[in-house]
Design a protein around this motif. Structure first.
Motif, PDB file in Angstrom:
ATOM      1  N   GLU B  80       0.812  -1.205   0.000  1.00  0.00           N
ATOM      2  CA  GLU B  80       0.000   0.000   0.000  1.00  0.00           C
ATOM      3  C   GLU B  80       0.850   1.261   0.000  1.00  0.00           C
ATOM      4  N   GLY B  81       1.876   1.239   0.834  1.00  0.00           N
ATOM      5  CA  GLY B  81       2.790   2.390   0.906  1.00  0.00           C
ATOM      6  C   GLY B  81       3.472   2.621  -0.432  1.00  0.00           C
ATOM      7  N   ALA B  82       3.895   1.530  -1.043  1.00  0.00           N
ATOM      8  CA  ALA B  82       4.599   1.636  -2.324  1.00  0.00           C
ATOM      9  C   ALA B  82       3.674   2.197  -3.395  1.00  0.00           C
ATOM     10  N   LYS B  83       2.457   1.662  -3.461  1.00  0.00           N
ATOM     11  CA  LYS B  83       1.506   2.123  -4.473  1.00  0.00           C
ATOM     12  C   LYS B  83       1.168   3.601  -4.285  1.00  0.00           C
ATOM     13  N   ALA B  84       1.043   4.014  -3.019  1.00  0.00           N
ATOM     14  CA  ALA B  84       0.667   5.408  -2.759  1.00  0.00           C
ATOM     15  C   ALA B  84       1.809   6.365  -3.093  1.00  0.00           C
ATOM     16  N   THR B  85       3.042   5.908  -2.995  1.00  0.00           N
ATOM     17  CA  THR B  85       4.188   6.781  -3.250  1.00  0.00           C
ATOM     18  C   THR B  85       4.573   6.824  -4.726  1.00  0.00           C
ATOM     19  N   TYR B  86       4.229   5.758  -5.432  1.00  0.00           N
ATOM     20  CA  TYR B  86       4.688   5.590  -6.820  1.00  0.00           C
ATOM     21  C   TYR B  86       4.435   6.819  -7.708  1.00  0.00           C
ATOM     22  N   ALA B  87       3.163   7.167  -7.901  1.00  0.00           N
ATOM     23  CA  ALA B  87       2.849   8.234  -8.857  1.00  0.00           C
ATOM     24  C   ALA B  87       3.350   9.610  -8.399  1.00  0.00           C
ATOM     25  N   PRO B  88       3.131   9.991  -7.127  1.00  0.00           N
ATOM     26  CA  PRO B  88       3.632  11.314  -6.696  1.00  0.00           C
ATOM     27  C   PRO B  88       5.150  11.431  -6.822  1.00  0.00           C
ATOM     28  N   ALA B  89       5.884  10.362  -6.533  1.00  0.00           N
ATOM     29  CA  ALA B  89       7.346  10.420  -6.632  1.00  0.00           C
ATOM     30  C   ALA B  89       7.770  10.676  -8.074  1.00  0.00           C
ATOM     31  N   ARG B  90       7.097  10.012  -8.987  1.00  0.00           N
ATOM     32  CA  ARG B  90       7.445  10.147 -10.405  1.00  0.00           C
ATOM     33  C   ARG B  90       7.213  11.554 -10.945  1.00  0.00           C
ATOM     34  N   MET B  91       6.311  12.288 -10.307  1.00  0.00           N
ATOM     35  CA  MET B  91       5.987  13.631 -10.812  1.00  0.00           C
ATOM     36  C   MET B  91       7.208  14.556 -10.809  1.00  0.00           C
ATOM     37  N   TYR B  92       8.103  14.365  -9.820  1.00  0.00           N
ATOM     38  CA  TYR B  92       9.297  15.233  -9.781  1.00  0.00           C
ATOM     39  C   TYR B  92      10.197  14.969 -10.985  1.00  0.00           C
ATOM     40  N   PHE B  93      10.212  13.702 -11.375  1.00  0.00           N
ATOM     41  CA  PHE B  93      10.989  13.320 -12.547  1.00  0.00           C
ATOM     42  C   PHE B  93      10.347  13.875 -13.818  1.00  0.00           C
ATOM     43  N   GLU B  94       9.035  13.728 -13.910  1.00  0.00           N
ATOM     44  CA  GLU B  94       8.311  14.156 -15.115  1.00  0.00           C
ATOM     45  C   GLU B  94       8.369  15.674 -15.299  1.00  0.00           C
ATOM     46  N   HIS B 131       8.937   1.426 -13.892  1.00  0.00           N
ATOM     47  CA  HIS B 131       7.844   0.686 -14.538  1.00  0.00           C
ATOM     48  C   HIS B 131       7.930  -0.810 -14.279  1.00  0.00           C
ATOM     49  N   LYS B 132       9.155  -1.306 -14.034  1.00  0.00           N
ATOM     50  CA  LYS B 132       9.275  -2.715 -13.675  1.00  0.00           C
ATOM     51  C   LYS B 132       8.610  -2.948 -12.316  1.00  0.00           C
ATOM     52  N   LEU B 133       8.818  -1.992 -11.402  1.00  0.00           N
ATOM     53  CA  LEU B 133       8.199  -2.115 -10.083  1.00  0.00           C
ATOM     54  C   LEU B 133       6.689  -1.869 -10.167  1.00  0.00           C
ATOM     55  N   GLU B 134       6.301  -1.006 -11.099  1.00  0.00           N
ATOM     56  CA  GLU B 134       4.864  -0.785 -11.341  1.00  0.00           C
ATOM     57  C   GLU B 134       4.202  -2.117 -11.708  1.00  0.00           C
ATOM     58  N   TRP B 138       1.261  -3.754  -9.457  1.00  0.00           N
ATOM     59  CA  TRP B 138      -0.127  -3.754  -9.938  1.00  0.00           C
ATOM     60  C   TRP B 138      -0.527  -5.028 -10.682  1.00  0.00           C
ATOM     61  N   VAL B 139       0.458  -5.715 -11.255  1.00  0.00           N
ATOM     62  CA  VAL B 139       0.103  -6.917 -12.007  1.00  0.00           C
ATOM     63  C   VAL B 139       0.417  -8.176 -11.205  1.00  0.00           C
ATOM     64  N   GLU B 140       1.648  -8.246 -10.667  1.00  0.00           N
ATOM     65  CA  GLU B 140       2.028  -9.448  -9.920  1.00  0.00           C
ATOM     66  C   GLU B 140       1.569  -9.392  -8.476  1.00  0.00           C
ATOM     67  N   ASN B 141       1.191  -8.186  -8.037  1.00  0.00           N
ATOM     68  CA  ASN B 141       0.719  -8.002  -6.670  1.00  0.00           C
ATOM     69  C   ASN B 141       1.701  -8.478  -5.608  1.00  0.00           C
ATOM     70  N   THR B 142       2.960  -8.232  -5.869  1.00  0.00           N
ATOM     71  CA  THR B 142       3.959  -8.622  -4.873  1.00  0.00           C
ATOM     72  C   THR B 142       5.181  -7.723  -4.992  1.00  0.00           C
ATOM     73  N   THR B 143       5.976  -7.697  -3.933  1.00  0.00           N
ATOM     74  CA  THR B 143       7.256  -7.012  -4.009  1.00  0.00           C
ATOM     75  C   THR B 143       8.385  -8.014  -3.792  1.00  0.00           C
TER      76      THR B 143
END
Lengths: 415, 288
Positions: B80-94, B131-134, B138-143
């Protein structure tokens, strides 16, 4: 930033080179040169007067009593675009036509949209793909659709004849090929010249219009001249009005702001080539009511032979079957100027059949003429078996433009 | 025979080159003296370039910090933590992509999509980064098993952060960068092809627009001197895009899934971006 209207100044014939020189010394108080698309135009408040070139090769004139692309001899290619407006006021619409007018003249001269820029850090004012090509007999015809009058609150000027076409039997119209607030019909003897014209006019109007649908088309003429054939191999356009009196009667509007203009009807008609190709020649000819090779009415020998739809053979059968396309069309008793182009746009994704057909275009004094023909064809027309109408639009094409004026001026004067 | 033909090519080449030299000389002589004496004047944009560099550095600081958070969530197995951080973190890069992508191999290592990797003829095993972690989340549902990928991402983010300190910001980088950011939106964000597993494309969309808007803001004064009307137009067009995006914002400050958009929504967004892109491409007038 606009230049005050000075009649003497606008009437004065002035070359572009001179104008650039004048503006260069600060006439408009704006630096000219490298500001790219529209820089010159903006600085001059769109008062730039362009003229038909007298030296350009393969050129159709812009100025005249009627717009080009109507009685202009049919070129080999079309790029037809139906646009929706994003602008929201009549004044902005007027500005758009004032902006487009000199650009259309330039395009029809085979010139670029703007003089070359010196600043390479901005995109060029002309997209450039027509460089090295001549005018290729480019004609540009601009019209406005019924929806425009509602959007810009000018219903009181909407001609009663300008209405969306009624539903006809067997119509399968799709929204993505239907209607539009404005149209640009670009025809040329070179497909890239025609496309370049539409692309650049739309680009110059970024934020003011967007393309709703568009269609490219082609027409091929036999080396010896004559009527071109559609993809069913039959001649298309026989029987068009040609002389001034016929045109006056069938094509040009008589009064109002649209006087000397004309109504354009566009229909995107899919032709089912696979089923047609497995139809015997006899049945094909009975479908059209003409001989395929010569184009002659059935029972006659020459394309332009006169015929009477009621004429019967010794067995009492119609020479031209009463379910044939030509029989029914002629029976309507009305004439219009057809200026259609074939299209081949790949494959229908749902059937794998050719996505090919006819971009039917006709010009008439009143869309009622088209409606009468279409109603006469009705359910009877044997051709219906082989075609499906997928798109439809009607536009009021402005009268021609006089030097110093702009596209649609009569409409705005009537406001 | 081979030798002979090679020789003839060399000779011909030499002749051609000599020919070129001659015409160049002739051209120069043709030019009026004034034109030769006047070197192209470059506008002084040093303050603007410094401001943009500052912006990029700040974004990279944030990117590194947020990436570290994200990586820690992944390694701790906190989905959950990873999913919530994913998109906002990427925004700095974008937001700072014009700079970030100036380092050829780092950009694909951090931001590469499987399709990009395969296009280069590489196998899936060479796929790394966000995107590999994405895909894992989201697809494999695991870390599980992705610790090394996470470590590599952080190492790459650190390397990028260090390299950005040395970047020389040029006027072309800024002006081209603004349009490139919009092109990114038009070609991959608007089609949902950037975030095909998480469907968080609108975050990237927003960040790209903000990145372009930042460049415009920095250049605003210089632009106003050249063409005040262009500045007004750009303000309107940025607002139009922002207003449309705001329609798809969520209560927590994020954006709805790309899958929630209708065809009319994406069409409207695409049109607004195109209408912004046309005037934005005129910002190069300040370099005249």
């Amino acid at each position: 930033m606009t230049v005050s209207k000075d009649d003497k100044w606008t009437e004065k014939k002035i070359s572009r080179r001179e104008m650039l020189k004048l503006t260069g010394v600060g006439m408009a108080g704006v630096a000219i040169g490298a500001s790219g698309l529209g820089g010159v135009m903006k600085a001059m408040g769109y008062e730039l007067l362009e003229d038909d070139s007298t030296t350009a090769q393969n050129k159709v004139n812009f100025y005249g009593p009627h717009q080009s692309g109507i009685v202009t001899p049919v070129q080999t290619h079309i790029y037809f675009a139906s646009l929706n407006v994003l602008l929201t006021s009549k004044q902005e619409l007027q500005e758009l036509f004032k902006q487009w007018t000199p650009l259309v003249v330039r395009l029809m001269n085979g010139e670029t949209m703007v003089e070359a820029t010196t600043n390479t850090r901005v995109p060029t004012g002309d997209t450039g793909e027509a460089a090295g090509l001549d005018a290729a007999n480019l004609s540009i015809t601009v019209g406005i659709g019924p929806s425009l009058f509602d959007k810009l609150a000018m219903q009181h000027l909407k001609p009663t004849a300008l209405q969306d076409l009624p539903h006809f039997p067997k119509d399968q119209l799709q929204q993505e090929w239907t209607g539009g607030d404005l149209c640009i019909q670009a025809c040329a003897d070179d497909p890239q010249v025609a496309f370049h014209a539409v692309r650049n006019l739309v680009r110059a109007a970024s934020g003011k219009v967007e393309i709703k649908w568009s269609q490219a088309g082609f027409n091929s003429f036999p080396a010896k001249g004559g009527t071109p054939r559609n993809l069913f191999a039959f001649k298309d356009g026989t029987g068009n009005p040609t002389d001034v009196q016929e045109l006056k009667k069938a094509v040009w509007v008589d009064n109002g702001w649209l006087k000397d203009g004309s109504y354009l009807v566009a229909r995107k008609i899919q032709m089912h080539l696979e089923t047609w190709d497995r139809t015997s020649l006899k049945d094909q000819e009975a479908t059209f009511g003409r001989h395929r090779d010569s184009g002659a009415p059935l029972g006659k020998t020459q394309e332009f032979d006169a015929f009477d739809v009621e004429e019967k053979d010794s067995n009492g059968e119609y020479l031209m079957p009463d379910t044939s396309h030509t029989h029914l069309a002629r029976k309507s008793g009305v004439q219009m100027l057809r200026r259609s182009y074939s299209y081949a746009s790949g494959v229908m994704s749902n059937t794998g059949a050719h996505d090919a057909g006819l971009l039917f275009i006709s010009f008439q004094k009143d869309p009622a003429q088209f409606i009468a023909v279409q109603n006469s064809l009705g359910r009877m027309d044997k051709l219906n078996e082989y075609i499906t109408h997928r798109g439809s639009a009607v536009f009021a094409c402005f009268p021609g433009v006089q030097k110093g004026s702009y596209l649609g001026e009569a409409l705005f004067n009537a406001l | 025979m081979k030798y002979k033909s090679l020789l003839s090519v060399l000779v011909a080449g030499g002749v051609l080159m000599a020919g070129c030299g001659d015409t160049e000389e002739a051209k120069k002589e043709d030019k009026p003296a004034t034109e030769q004496a006047e070197p192209a004047k470059e506008v002084d944009l040093s303050a603007e370039l410094a401001a943009y560099k500052q912006f990029a550095l700040e974004q990279m600081d944030q990117f590194l910090m947020e990436t570290e958070k994200f990586v820690n969530f992944v390694k701790a197995g906190d989905m959950e933590g990873a999913k919530a951080t994913y998109a906002p973190a990427r925004m700095y890069f974008e937001r700072s992509e014009p700079i970030a992508e100036s380092f050829g191999d780092l950009d694909p290592r951090i931001d590469g999509r499987l399709a990009d990797i395969q296009e280069e003829g590489k196998g899936e095993e060479e796929w790394t980064g966000y995107h590999k972690l994405e895909h894992a989340l989201w697809v494999e549902n695991t870390t599980a098993g992705y610790e090394a990928v996470a470590d590599q991402l952080l190492a790459d983010a650190k390397e990028l952060h260090a390299l950005v300190q040395t970047v020389e910001v040029t006027p072309d980088l800024m002006i081209t960068g603004a349009v490139d950011l919009l092109n990114e939106v038009s070609t991959s964000k608007i089609t949902g092809e950037e975030e095909i597993y998480s469907h968080t494309d609108l975050y990237d969309f927003k960040a790209n627009i903000e990145g372009a808007e930042k460049i415009f803001d920095i250049l605003r004064t210089k632009l106003e001197e050249k063409d005040a009307a262009l500045v007004t137009t750009l303000d309107e067009k940025f607002k139009a895009v922002d207003d449309l995006l705001a329609k798809h914002a969520t209560a927590d400050g994020g954006y709805v899934s790309y899958e929630a958009l209708t065809e009319d929504d994406t069409k409207a967004l695409a049109a607004a971006v195109n209408q912004l892109g046309e005037p934005l491409s005129q910002m190069g007038i300040i370099l005249e």
